[in-house]
Design an enzyme around this catalytic site. Structure first.
Site, PDB file in Angstrom:
ATOM      1  CB  SER A   1      -0.970  -0.002   1.176  1.00 64.98           C
ATOM      2  OG  SER A   1      -0.286   0.114   2.402  1.00 64.98           O
ATOM      3  CG  ASN A   2       3.554   2.614   3.007  1.00 65.03           C
ATOM      4  OD1 ASN A   2       3.376   3.791   3.305  1.00 65.03           O
ATOM      5  ND2 ASN A   2       3.281   1.628   3.833  1.00 65.03           N
TER       6      ASN A   2
ATOM      7  CG  MET B   1       8.326  -8.292   5.547  1.00 64.94           C
ATOM      8  SD  MET B   1       8.121  -6.989   6.772  1.00 64.94           S
ATOM      9  CE  MET B   1       8.094  -7.992   8.243  1.00 64.94           C
ATOM     10  NE  ARG B   2      16.366 -10.750   1.843  1.00 66.06           N
ATOM     11  CZ  ARG B   2      16.804 -11.998   2.018  1.00 66.06           C
ATOM     12  NH1 ARG B   2      15.934 -12.972   2.156  1.00 66.06           N
ATOM     13  NH2 ARG B   2      18.079 -12.280   2.038  1.00 66.06           N
TER      14      ARG B   2
ATOM     15  CB  ILE C   1      19.447  -4.288   3.581  1.00 64.04           C
ATOM     16  CG1 ILE C   1      19.586  -2.944   4.256  1.00 64.04           C
ATOM     17  CG2 ILE C   1      18.037  -4.432   3.008  1.00 64.04           C
ATOM     18  CD1 ILE C   1      19.483  -1.807   3.266  1.00 64.04           C
TER      19      ILE C   1
ATOM     20  CG  ASN D   1      12.390   1.088   6.777  1.00 60.73           C
ATOM     21  OD1 ASN D   1      11.613   0.512   6.020  1.00 60.73           O
ATOM     22  ND2 ASN D   1      12.489   0.772   8.064  1.00 60.73           N
TER      23      ASN D   1
ATOM     24  CG  HIS E   1       9.404   1.280  12.398  1.00 60.35           C
ATOM     25  ND1 HIS E   1       9.571  -0.071  12.194  1.00 60.35           N
ATOM     26  CD2 HIS E   1       9.053   1.422  13.702  1.00 60.35           C
ATOM     27  CE1 HIS E   1       9.351  -0.716  13.315  1.00 60.35           C
ATOM     28  NE2 HIS E   1       9.039   0.168  14.252  1.00 60.35           N
TER      29      HIS E   1
HETATM   30  C1  GRF Z   1       3.997  -0.571   6.766  1.00 61.22           C
HETATM   31  O1  GRF Z   1       3.241  -0.481   7.942  1.00 61.22           O
HETATM   32  C2  GRF Z   1       5.406  -0.085   6.989  1.00 61.22           C
HETATM   33  O2  GRF Z   1       5.487   0.901   7.968  1.00 61.22           O
HETATM   34  C3  GRF Z   1       6.129  -1.323   7.448  1.00 61.22           C
HETATM   35  O3  GRF Z   1       5.542  -2.367   6.700  1.00 61.22           O
HETATM   36  C4  GRF Z   1       4.207  -2.020   6.346  1.00 61.22           C
HETATM   37  C5  GRF Z   1       4.096  -2.218   4.871  1.00 61.22           C
HETATM   38  O4  GRF Z   1       2.770  -2.080   4.415  1.00 61.22           O
HETATM   39  N1  GRF Z   1       7.554  -1.185   7.262  1.00 61.22           N
HETATM   40  P1  GRF Z   1       2.485  -2.038   2.870  1.00 61.22           P
HETATM   41  O5  GRF Z   1       3.059  -3.325   2.262  1.00 61.22           O
HETATM   42  O6  GRF Z   1       3.129  -0.822   2.279  1.00 61.22           O
HETATM   43  O7  GRF Z   1       0.974  -2.006   2.730  1.00 61.22           O
END
Ligand code: GRF
Length: 200
Positions: free
Chosen positions: A12-13, A89-90, A92, A106, A108
């Site tokens: 979604s981001n 989810m890794r 780096i 990044n 968070h």
């Molecule tokens: C987000 O909440 C971001 O802050 C975290 O992982 C999530 C990713 O969400 N690092 P999406 O895949 O962008 O929907």
């Protein structure tokens, strides 16, 4: 400016960034999406925005460093100048960090340095903190640690469900991340040590 987004999941981001680039808010092009998960939903979103996506299979590499070497090779070939981690989810490696020093961002879903690591929204909710939020930061050698670009605080409402809090956090993410990338793409972010300055 050529931008690459790295994601593992929903994306979604990533989509929020595509939207901002399409609108012209980001002065650059989202050149590619890199995922380490073949079925990542982010790849479907990439199709919608005509962004090429590449899946790099971690299982094909003997360790994290050789995986990162491959990613860096791809990014260099595409002349990428900014790497945006969006739910990647890794962890780096320092090799990757050095290859793109102060050029990896990044996001968070908590106010760093609180609730580093995965599952941050849930952990903050369970802990009972009254305030949490979102942090956008540059990436350095330690997890969820580099210089902070933006933070936005959210007050957790009394009896707020985890789902409602998640939704509010994501909404903030989707405006904060494009804003940070937009500033970077216009050369307006200056990193000095741990501090990030925004130039006029
Ligand atoms: C987000 O909440 C971001 O802050 C975290 O992982 C999530 C990713 O969400 N690092 P999406 O895949 O962008 O929907």
């Amino acid at each position: 400016m050529n931008i690459a987004v790295l994601a593992s999941g929903k994306g979604s981001n990533f989509e929020a960034l595509c939207r901002a680039a399409k609108k012209g808010d980001i002065k650059g092009k989202i050149k590619l999406l890199v995922t380490d998960v073949k079925t990542a939903y982010a790849r479907k979103r990439a199709k919608k925005y005509d962004v090429p996506s590449i899946f790099v299979d971690p299982k094909q590499f003997k360790d994290r460093r050789s995986f990162d070497k491959e990613i860096v090779k791809i990014l260099r070939k595409e002349k990428v100048e900014l790497v945006v981690l969006a739910g990647f989810m890794r962890i780096i490696t320092p090799y990757f960090v050095r290859a793109f020093k102060n050029r990896i961002m990044n996001i968070h879903p908590a106010l760093l340095p609180s609730f580093k690591g995965t599952d941050a929204i849930n952990r903050a909710h369970k802990y009972g903190v009254k305030v949490t939020g979102v942090t956008v930061h540059f990436v350095d050698d330690k997890v969820d640690h580099g210089p902070v670009v933006f933070q936005k605080a959210l007050e957790i409402r009394e009896n707020e469900s985890l789902e409602d809090l998640e939704e509010r956090i994501h909404r903030v993410e989707h405006s904060l991340y494009p804003k940070a990338v937009s500033l970077f793409s216009r050369g307006k972010l200056l990193v000095k040590g741990r501090k990030v300055f925004i130039r006029d």
